[in-house]
Each structure stands twice: as C-alpha cells, then as structure tokens.
Design a protein around this motif. Structure first.
Motif, PDB file in Angstrom:
ATOM      1  N   LEU A 120      18.651  54.390  58.724  1.00 60.99           N
ATOM      2  CA  LEU A 120      18.735  52.932  58.844  1.00 60.99           C
ATOM      3  C   LEU A 120      17.500  52.296  58.230  1.00 60.99           C
ATOM      4  O   LEU A 120      16.396  52.804  58.399  1.00 60.99           O
ATOM      5  CB  LEU A 120      18.826  52.533  60.319  1.00 60.99           C
ATOM      6  CG  LEU A 120      19.925  53.200  61.139  1.00 60.99           C
ATOM      7  CD1 LEU A 120      19.774  52.823  62.605  1.00 60.99           C
ATOM      8  CD2 LEU A 120      21.286  52.804  60.610  1.00 60.99           C
ATOM      9  N   CYS A 121      17.688  51.171  57.555  1.00 65.12           N
ATOM     10  CA  CYS A 121      16.552  50.464  56.923  1.00 65.12           C
ATOM     11  C   CYS A 121      15.718  51.476  56.149  1.00 65.12           C
ATOM     12  O   CYS A 121      14.521  51.622  56.369  1.00 65.12           O
ATOM     13  CB  CYS A 121      15.731  49.726  57.969  1.00 65.12           C
ATOM     14  SG  CYS A 121      16.707  48.590  58.975  1.00 65.12           S
ATOM     15  N   THR A 122      16.358  52.151  55.232  1.00 67.20           N
ATOM     16  CA  THR A 122      15.853  53.348  54.594  1.00 67.20           C
ATOM     17  C   THR A 122      14.649  53.133  53.694  1.00 67.20           C
ATOM     18  O   THR A 122      13.807  54.017  53.565  1.00 67.20           O
ATOM     19  CB  THR A 122      17.000  54.008  53.795  1.00 67.20           C
ATOM     20  OG1 THR A 122      18.116  54.149  54.665  1.00 67.20           O
ATOM     21  CG2 THR A 122      16.610  55.342  53.240  1.00 67.20           C
ATOM     22  N   LEU A 126      25.705  52.384  53.495  1.00 70.47           N
ATOM     23  CA  LEU A 126      26.510  51.564  54.404  1.00 70.47           C
ATOM     24  C   LEU A 126      26.143  50.089  54.338  1.00 70.47           C
ATOM     25  O   LEU A 126      26.833  49.255  54.907  1.00 70.47           O
ATOM     26  CB  LEU A 126      26.368  52.084  55.838  1.00 70.47           C
ATOM     27  CG  LEU A 126      26.710  53.560  56.048  1.00 70.47           C
ATOM     28  CD1 LEU A 126      26.577  53.926  57.524  1.00 70.47           C
ATOM     29  CD2 LEU A 126      28.078  53.894  55.522  1.00 70.47           C
ATOM     30  N   GLY A 127      25.039  49.761  53.674  1.00 69.12           N
ATOM     31  CA  GLY A 127      24.642  48.368  53.504  1.00 69.12           C
ATOM     32  C   GLY A 127      23.943  47.799  54.717  1.00 69.12           C
ATOM     33  O   GLY A 127      23.185  48.469  55.403  1.00 69.12           O
ATOM     34  N   ASP A 128      24.222  46.541  54.984  1.00 69.68           N
ATOM     35  CA  ASP A 128      23.576  45.793  56.068  1.00 69.68           C
ATOM     36  C   ASP A 128      23.978  46.367  57.427  1.00 69.68           C
ATOM     37  O   ASP A 128      25.166  46.382  57.769  1.00 69.68           O
ATOM     38  CB  ASP A 128      23.986  44.326  55.966  1.00 69.68           C
ATOM     39  CG  ASP A 128      23.208  43.418  56.898  1.00 69.68           C
ATOM     40  OD1 ASP A 128      22.745  43.876  57.966  1.00 69.68           O
ATOM     41  OD2 ASP A 128      23.072  42.232  56.561  1.00 69.68           O
ATOM     42  N   ILE A 129      23.012  46.815  58.212  1.00 70.15           N
ATOM     43  CA  ILE A 129      23.319  47.455  59.492  1.00 70.15           C
ATOM     44  C   ILE A 129      24.006  46.512  60.468  1.00 70.15           C
ATOM     45  O   ILE A 129      24.682  46.958  61.385  1.00 70.15           O
ATOM     46  CB  ILE A 129      22.057  48.072  60.152  1.00 70.15           C
ATOM     47  CG1 ILE A 129      20.997  47.015  60.449  1.00 70.15           C
ATOM     48  CG2 ILE A 129      21.512  49.193  59.292  1.00 70.15           C
ATOM     49  CD1 ILE A 129      19.793  47.536  61.208  1.00 70.15           C
ATOM     50  N   ARG A 130      23.868  45.202  60.243  1.00 76.49           N
ATOM     51  CA  ARG A 130      24.521  44.240  61.135  1.00 76.49           C
ATOM     52  C   ARG A 130      26.023  44.148  60.870  1.00 76.49           C
ATOM     53  O   ARG A 130      26.766  43.649  61.705  1.00 76.49           O
ATOM     54  CB  ARG A 130      23.883  42.861  60.980  1.00 76.49           C
ATOM     55  CG  ARG A 130      22.408  42.847  61.368  1.00 76.49           C
ATOM     56  CD  ARG A 130      21.755  41.554  60.978  1.00 76.49           C
ATOM     57  NE  ARG A 130      21.789  41.443  59.514  1.00 76.49           N
ATOM     58  CZ  ARG A 130      21.276  40.443  58.826  1.00 76.49           C
ATOM     59  NH1 ARG A 130      20.696  39.431  59.452  1.00 76.49           N
ATOM     60  NH2 ARG A 130      21.335  40.410  57.518  1.00 76.49           N
ATOM     61  N   ALA A 172      21.604  53.160  55.197  1.00 73.83           N
ATOM     62  CA  ALA A 172      21.932  51.739  55.270  1.00 73.83           C
ATOM     63  C   ALA A 172      20.725  50.958  54.757  1.00 73.83           C
ATOM     64  O   ALA A 172      19.691  50.896  55.411  1.00 73.83           O
ATOM     65  CB  ALA A 172      22.265  51.331  56.705  1.00 73.83           C
ATOM     66  N   GLU A 173      20.865  50.410  53.559  1.00 75.10           N
ATOM     67  CA  GLU A 173      19.768  49.692  52.913  1.00 75.10           C
ATOM     68  C   GLU A 173      20.341  48.533  52.120  1.00 75.10           C
ATOM     69  O   GLU A 173      21.414  48.655  51.524  1.00 75.10           O
ATOM     70  CB  GLU A 173      18.986  50.629  51.993  1.00 75.10           C
ATOM     71  CG  GLU A 173      17.834  49.978  51.257  1.00 75.10           C
ATOM     72  CD  GLU A 173      16.830  49.308  52.178  1.00 75.10           C
ATOM     73  OE1 GLU A 173      16.660  48.073  52.076  1.00 75.10           O
ATOM     74  OE2 GLU A 173      16.230  49.991  53.020  1.00 75.10           O
ATOM     75  N   VAL A 174      19.643  47.390  52.101  1.00 73.28           N
ATOM     76  CA  VAL A 174      20.115  46.221  51.367  1.00 73.28           C
ATOM     77  C   VAL A 174      19.224  45.832  50.197  1.00 73.28           C
ATOM     78  O   VAL A 174      19.673  45.129  49.298  1.00 73.28           O
ATOM     79  CB  VAL A 174      20.302  45.000  52.303  1.00 73.28           C
ATOM     80  CG1 VAL A 174      21.407  45.265  53.321  1.00 73.28           C
ATOM     81  CG2 VAL A 174      19.010  44.624  53.001  1.00 73.28           C
ATOM     82  N   ASP A 175      17.979  46.269  50.188  1.00 75.74           N
ATOM     83  CA  ASP A 175      17.077  45.913  49.093  1.00 75.74           C
ATOM     84  C   ASP A 175      17.554  46.570  47.800  1.00 75.74           C
ATOM     85  O   ASP A 175      17.722  47.791  47.742  1.00 75.74           O
ATOM     86  CB  ASP A 175      15.652  46.360  49.418  1.00 75.74           C
ATOM     87  CG  ASP A 175      14.700  46.000  48.299  1.00 75.74           C
ATOM     88  OD1 ASP A 175      14.192  44.859  48.308  1.00 75.74           O
ATOM     89  OD2 ASP A 175      14.473  46.852  47.411  1.00 75.74           O
ATOM     90  N   ARG A 176      17.778  45.770  46.779  1.00 74.13           N
ATOM     91  CA  ARG A 176      18.372  46.308  45.545  1.00 74.13           C
ATOM     92  C   ARG A 176      17.468  47.313  44.847  1.00 74.13           C
ATOM     93  O   ARG A 176      17.947  48.276  44.251  1.00 74.13           O
ATOM     94  CB  ARG A 176      18.792  45.190  44.595  1.00 74.13           C
ATOM     95  CG  ARG A 176      17.660  44.395  43.998  1.00 74.13           C
ATOM     96  CD  ARG A 176      18.218  43.240  43.132  1.00 74.13           C
ATOM     97  NE  ARG A 176      17.159  42.404  42.656  1.00 74.13           N
ATOM     98  CZ  ARG A 176      16.653  42.477  41.436  1.00 74.13           C
ATOM     99  NH1 ARG A 176      17.140  43.337  40.571  1.00 74.13           N
ATOM    100  NH2 ARG A 176      15.662  41.679  41.075  1.00 74.13           N
ATOM    101  N   HIS A 177      16.155  47.117  44.917  1.00 79.57           N
ATOM    102  CA  HIS A 177      15.234  48.057  44.279  1.00 79.57           C
ATOM    103  C   HIS A 177      15.238  49.392  45.022  1.00 79.57           C
ATOM    104  O   HIS A 177      15.289  50.459  44.405  1.00 79.57           O
ATOM    105  CB  HIS A 177      13.825  47.469  44.210  1.00 79.57           C
ATOM    106  CG  HIS A 177      13.775  46.169  43.465  1.00 79.57           C
ATOM    107  ND1 HIS A 177      14.027  46.085  42.114  1.00 79.57           N
ATOM    108  CD2 HIS A 177      13.535  44.917  43.883  1.00 79.57           C
ATOM    109  CE1 HIS A 177      13.933  44.824  41.725  1.00 79.57           C
ATOM    110  NE2 HIS A 177      13.636  44.091  42.790  1.00 79.57           N
ATOM    111  N   ALA A 178      15.188  49.326  46.347  1.00 79.38           N
ATOM    112  CA  ALA A 178      15.259  50.550  47.145  1.00 79.38           C
ATOM    113  C   ALA A 178      16.587  51.257  46.908  1.00 79.38           C
ATOM    114  O   ALA A 178      16.629  52.492  46.788  1.00 79.38           O
ATOM    115  CB  ALA A 178      15.075  50.226  48.622  1.00 79.38           C
TER     116      ALA A 178
END
Length: 126
Positions: A12-14, A55-59, A35-41
């Motif tokens: 989560l929040c990788t 998985l994207g946004d954990i919410r 699960a990560e949303v930052d495009r660079h990460a």
C-alpha cells in the motif's frame, strides 16, 4: 521435510518500492500487487515489477477482489508533507521545525518516535 511456499506480498502507498524490494530480499516471496497513484512511482514500479497489478487508489479498491497475501507493506502517504521550501525541515505541511541542524533533526525524530506526526520527516528543497 515440508517447505512452505514463499510469502505473497501486497503493498500500500508503495512509492518507488524500496520497502517491498527489501521484504522480497530478506523474507523471500514475490510482490502480488501494489496500490500506488503517483505517476512517477508507477513508472518505476511497472519497470521493476512487470505484470504485477497496480490496484490504484487504496480508497477505491474493492478489497474482496484483491489477491490474498501473507504480508502487507505500507508506505506513508506523503501528500500532506510534500513541500519544497529550500533548507527547511518539516514534519508536516503546517508544522515547520526550522533550519536543518542537529537540534531540529532530534526534534523531528522525537515527533516520529512518539507518533506525534506522520511516520516520516521531509527535508525540503534538496
């Protein structure tokens, strides 16, 4: 003698995946999802773990559909403490500790150790 299968890892929040790489190297196993949303990460993660689903946004994740894992790693969501202001040490976006020096680093460490702030400190402007 029976050998256990390697652990399945979820993240989560990788971020860039440093914690996950360490867990893989120390405990064995493979990253099953992150699960990560930052495009660079996400670019870094896709390069280092091709084929592993994001998985994207954990919410917004439907956790009933996520693959089961044995270990969950988690980074600290840092949107509220990511700020660039040259030479300033922050523990949160609204809490400025002052110039980067030994005393302020000790204060920042105490805040993290006592859970008085989110789990990390940002040295902004570098």
């Amino acid at each position: 003698m029976t050998t256990n299968p390697p652990p399945r890892i979820g993240s989560l929040c990788t971020g860039y995946g440093g914690l996950d790489l360490a867990v893989e190297l120390v405990l064995g196993g493979r990253l099953s999802w992150y699960a990560e949303v930052d495009r660079h990460a996400c670019t870094v993660l896709a390069r280092h773990w091709p084929g592993v689903p994001n998985l994207g946004d954990i919410r917004a994740v439907d956790w009933t559909r996520a693959a089961p894992v044995d270990i969950v790693t988690a980074g600290c969501p840092c949107q509220d403490i990511s700020s660039v202001e040259a030479g300033v040490l922050r523990s949160t976006l609204t809490r400025q500790l002052g110039p980067i020096n030994a005393e302020n680093l000790r204060r920042a460490h105490e805040l993290v150790e006592t859970a008085a702030t989110i789990g990390k400190v940002v040295v902004a402007g570098f």
